[in-house]
Design a protein around this motif. Structure first.
Motif, PDB file in Angstrom:
ATOM      1  N   ARG A  72     -41.255   4.126 -16.828  1.00 35.85           N
ATOM      2  CA  ARG A  72     -42.477   3.320 -16.967  1.00 35.85           C
ATOM      3  C   ARG A  72     -43.313   3.793 -18.149  1.00 35.85           C
ATOM      4  O   ARG A  72     -43.948   2.982 -18.829  1.00 35.85           O
ATOM      5  CB  ARG A  72     -43.293   3.404 -15.673  1.00 35.85           C
ATOM      6  CG  ARG A  72     -42.708   2.641 -14.485  1.00 35.85           C
ATOM      7  CD  ARG A  72     -43.073   1.162 -14.535  1.00 35.85           C
ATOM      8  NE  ARG A  72     -44.501   0.990 -14.390  1.00 35.85           N
ATOM      9  CZ  ARG A  72     -45.139   0.902 -13.223  1.00 35.85           C
ATOM     10  NH1 ARG A  72     -44.450   0.958 -12.092  1.00 35.85           N
ATOM     11  NH2 ARG A  72     -46.439   0.744 -13.186  1.00 35.85           N
ATOM     12  N   ARG A  77     -40.452  -2.599 -18.071  1.00 35.13           N
ATOM     13  CA  ARG A  77     -40.575  -3.113 -16.718  1.00 35.13           C
ATOM     14  C   ARG A  77     -39.411  -2.539 -15.902  1.00 35.13           C
ATOM     15  O   ARG A  77     -38.347  -2.269 -16.444  1.00 35.13           O
ATOM     16  CB  ARG A  77     -40.509  -4.637 -16.716  1.00 35.13           C
ATOM     17  CG  ARG A  77     -41.609  -5.301 -17.541  1.00 35.13           C
ATOM     18  CD  ARG A  77     -41.370  -6.790 -17.662  1.00 35.13           C
ATOM     19  NE  ARG A  77     -42.420  -7.451 -18.443  1.00 35.13           N
ATOM     20  CZ  ARG A  77     -42.432  -8.737 -18.736  1.00 35.13           C
ATOM     21  NH1 ARG A  77     -41.435  -9.530 -18.313  1.00 35.13           N
ATOM     22  NH2 ARG A  77     -43.420  -9.259 -19.444  1.00 35.13           N
ATOM     23  N   GLY A 111     -42.954  -2.565  -9.095  1.00 34.85           N
ATOM     24  CA  GLY A 111     -43.211  -3.836  -9.770  1.00 34.85           C
ATOM     25  C   GLY A 111     -42.286  -4.940  -9.299  1.00 34.85           C
ATOM     26  O   GLY A 111     -42.705  -6.078  -9.115  1.00 34.85           O
ATOM     27  N   ARG A 285     -36.648  -5.179 -19.085  1.00 33.64           N
ATOM     28  CA  ARG A 285     -36.671  -4.591 -17.750  1.00 33.64           C
ATOM     29  C   ARG A 285     -35.406  -3.755 -17.539  1.00 33.64           C
ATOM     30  O   ARG A 285     -34.304  -4.169 -17.905  1.00 33.64           O
ATOM     31  CB  ARG A 285     -36.750  -5.686 -16.680  1.00 33.64           C
ATOM     32  CG  ARG A 285     -36.918  -5.122 -15.250  1.00 33.64           C
ATOM     33  CD  ARG A 285     -37.020  -6.233 -14.212  1.00 33.64           C
ATOM     34  NE  ARG A 285     -38.152  -7.113 -14.411  1.00 33.64           N
ATOM     35  CZ  ARG A 285     -39.386  -6.863 -13.955  1.00 33.64           C
ATOM     36  NH1 ARG A 285     -39.630  -5.744 -13.303  1.00 33.64           N
ATOM     37  NH2 ARG A 285     -40.351  -7.735 -14.174  1.00 33.64           N
TER      38      ARG A 285
END
Length: 331
Positions: A72, A77, A111, A285
């Motif tokens: 992070r 992501r 998340g 991500r």
């Protein structure tokens, strides 16, 4: 005599990689391998664990959360999955649900979560899997997180899509994974909520007959790109979940990368490629996993990019070099 593909050019090299990928998926699905992996004092588990550490962030939650923060901090992501297999034991299913609830209650917040319905009770009943999915999705919503259902083998597709469809109206933070290789997927777009939803588009990881799915190759690449464009046209928040450099290059050339929500790659598979797109400013991500039941995950990750088999063998040979998997070093 059977002719095997040899890497004498781009086409034959791709054919060799695809044959290797099929072989790895066969090993992943072989019940004898899975039984050997789970046996007490498993030699297979001991030998392969250094290779698995490249793809599985940690065995336990506390260590995983520390590593999650490292990723992070690099402004990626993150999607999180607790690795496992199909589960028909009620107590085991409940432990998986409780694990996801515990991760959602911890810091840093993932998340986004991803999981197979087969881990949350589909082997018992679709109703149990649906109810457990609703529990996790409600808890995720309370923390401002999303859930994207993973997709499974062709016989389970209806169960996954039906569960998504049933829960979507009451759970706006719920999305789903679609597999481009299935012939049915273009028609499935008309049967599920898309506008404003997180739709994770993958090529498809499971072996399937030709009347059910496309094999790897240019036709599948083109279908993948066409589906991504159509999903974006319909207002979906598309995640291009692929480690295929050629497909991503084509998406960039067509302006598709500016229309999708993000690029997603599995942790450890091709970090340099994801780093390249991250540096260009595209939202990226990392799909990160943790847990002890990693046999399927390891074999499927190697199948995504078969040249990594050599890296896996090097990891096994150098198992005493504990610092070689410093989390985030290649991102």
């Amino acid at each position: 005599m059977t002719q095997h593909p040899t890497p004498t050019g781009d086409t034959s090299r791709r054919a060799l990689h695809e044959a290797a990928s099929r072989g790895l998926r066969m090993l992943a699905a072989d019940p004898r391998c899975r039984e050997a992996f789970t046996a007490p004092g498993s030699l297979l588990q001991d030998l392969a664990s250094p290779a698995a550490r490249r793809y599985v962030l940690a065995a336990g939650r506390d260590e995983f959360l520390v590593h999650l923060k490292a990723l992070r901090d690099k402004e990626y992501r993150i999607a999180v999955e607790f690795v496992g297999e199909e589960n028909s034991d009620p107590a085991g299913i409940e432990r998986v649900v409780e694990e996801y609830l515990a991760v959602l209650a911890a810091e840093p917040l993932p998340g986004q979560l991803g999981f197979d319905l087969s881990n949350l009770g589909l082997a018992v009943s679709r109703e149990l899997a649906r109810d457990n999915t609703a529990r996790v999705t409600r808890a995720a919503a309370a923390r401002g997180a999303d859930v994207v259902l993973s997709m499974e083998r062709a016989p389970a597709v209806d169960a996954v899509l039906d569960t998504y469809r049933e829960l979507a109206a009451d759970h706006p933070n719920l999305g789903v994974t679609l597999q481009a290789y299935l012939h049915r997927t273009p028609a499935d777009l008309d049967a599920i909520p898309l506008d404003g939803r997180r739709i994770r588009l993958v090529k498809g990881a499971f072996a399937a007959p030709a009347d059910t799915a496309l094999g790897r190759g240019p036709a599948l690449d083109e279908r993948y790109l066409a589906l991504a464009a159509e999903l974006a046209d319909r207002g979906a928040l598309v995640s291009l979940a692929t480690q295929d450099a050629a497909v991503l290059a084509a998406a960039r050339e067509r302006g598709l990368l500016d229309r999708v929500h993000e690029i997603e790659m599995l942790h450890g598979v091709r970090p340099a490629l994801l780093r390249e797109y991250h540096a260009l400013g595209h939202p990226c991500r990392i799909y990160a996993t943790y847990g002890e039941n990693w046999w399927l995950h390891l074999l499927h990750r190697l199948a995504e990019h078969p040249p990594m088999v050599l890296t896996a063998l090097a990891d096994i040979a150098e198992r005493h070099l504990d610092g070689r998997h410093a989390v985030g070093a290649h991102y």
